[in-house]
Design an enzyme around this catalytic site. Sequence first.
Site, mmCIF file in Angstrom:
data_model
loop_
_atom_site.group_PDB
_atom_site.id
_atom_site.type_symbol
_atom_site.label_atom_id
_atom_site.label_comp_id
_atom_site.label_asym_id
_atom_site.label_seq_id
_atom_site.Cartn_x
_atom_site.Cartn_y
_atom_site.Cartn_z
ATOM 1 N N HIS A 33 0.867 -1.181 0.000
ATOM 2 C CA HIS A 33 0.000 0.000 0.000
ATOM 3 C C HIS A 33 0.905 1.233 0.000
ATOM 4 C CE1 HIS A 33 0.996 -0.636 4.199
ATOM 5 N NE2 HIS A 33 0.438 0.511 4.559
ATOM 6 N N HIS A 61 1.271 3.904 2.250
ATOM 7 C CA HIS A 61 1.701 4.659 3.422
ATOM 8 C C HIS A 61 3.206 4.878 3.358
ATOM 9 C CE1 HIS A 61 -2.066 3.707 6.060
ATOM 10 N NE2 HIS A 61 -2.222 4.791 5.327
ATOM 11 N N ASP A 76 5.765 4.643 5.289
ATOM 12 C CA ASP A 76 6.759 3.699 5.791
ATOM 13 C C ASP A 76 6.946 2.490 4.889
ATOM 14 O OD1 ASP A 76 4.172 2.945 6.524
ATOM 15 O OD2 ASP A 76 4.794 1.957 8.374
ATOM 16 N N HIS A 130 -6.870 -3.234 5.706
ATOM 17 C CA HIS A 130 -6.220 -2.101 6.368
ATOM 18 C C HIS A 130 -7.121 -0.881 6.180
ATOM 19 C CE1 HIS A 130 -3.055 -0.025 8.340
ATOM 20 N NE2 HIS A 130 -2.508 0.523 7.279
#
Length: 301
Positions: free
Chosen positions: A61, A63, A65, A138
């Site tokens: 995904h 994000h 990080d 998520h």
Amino acid sequence: MLDVCLLGSGGMMPLPYRWLTAMMTRFNGSSLLIDCGEGTQIAIKEKGWSFKPIDVICFTHFHGDHISGLPGLLLTMGNAERREPLTLIGPRGLERVVNALRVIAPELPFPLRFLEIEGAEQTFEMNGYRLKAFKVNHNVLCYGYTLEIDRAGKFDAVRAEEQKIPRQYWSRLQKGEVLEYEGRILLPEMVLGPPRKGIKLTYTTDTRPVESIRKNAEGSDLFICEGMYGEAEKAGKAKEYKHMTFYEAARLAEDAKVHELWLTHYSPSLTRPDDYMDAVREIFPGAKAGRDGMSAYLAFE
């Protein structure tokens, strides 16, 4: 046969002893990277592996990080005079997100090929392996990945001789070729037994435990799974932010009958994951606390 390295085991923010999320595999001269968090380049260098053979990068995904290390990695590849195409795989919006990050890496001497995952599951065949993306749960669109390397059946010389197949064709049929000889079509299945057990690796992170993970991880030789929290009292926080505890990951591993489990994607507040592993192994004995640089060599039985 398949080299696996957990390059970064951290979630949310890098720590002096823990880079952000990334995993790399090497197979038959090809390298695959799943996620590319901050510090991925350093982790590859620390491992002693090379950027050059990386031909596929997957993202679970978008994000930060999980993708913040990509622009620097692309620049490094470009500075190394890479010319070969690079395939990028990820959720919808992949091309838009990567091109936005490329503001700081606008000119690359190699082309990027974007494959955006369609639907709940999608399978890609490349480089001698099968890569399946499957949707998880998520707070943004997120996928796990299963990598499988098939193994053909055992060669049967008796069958080959009975069917009067010349010896010079045996090795080619073993490799899967379809041949023509004296008006006959020679097929691999004419000389091979039933398929044997191959190699299977499953990687998933940033998700609640869901059936799609159990189904796709089933029978994996290695299951790398998020364990955001080791503290039992943080189960509620895991549910709220759609992450997993060590114990939920262990139950998934047990249900999926995997051979080995590596936990990863730890909360920055979790400084000593090993402290919780005795309780985790009561659920799944083959569990290990992942750490940066942890490696495995998966071979055919």
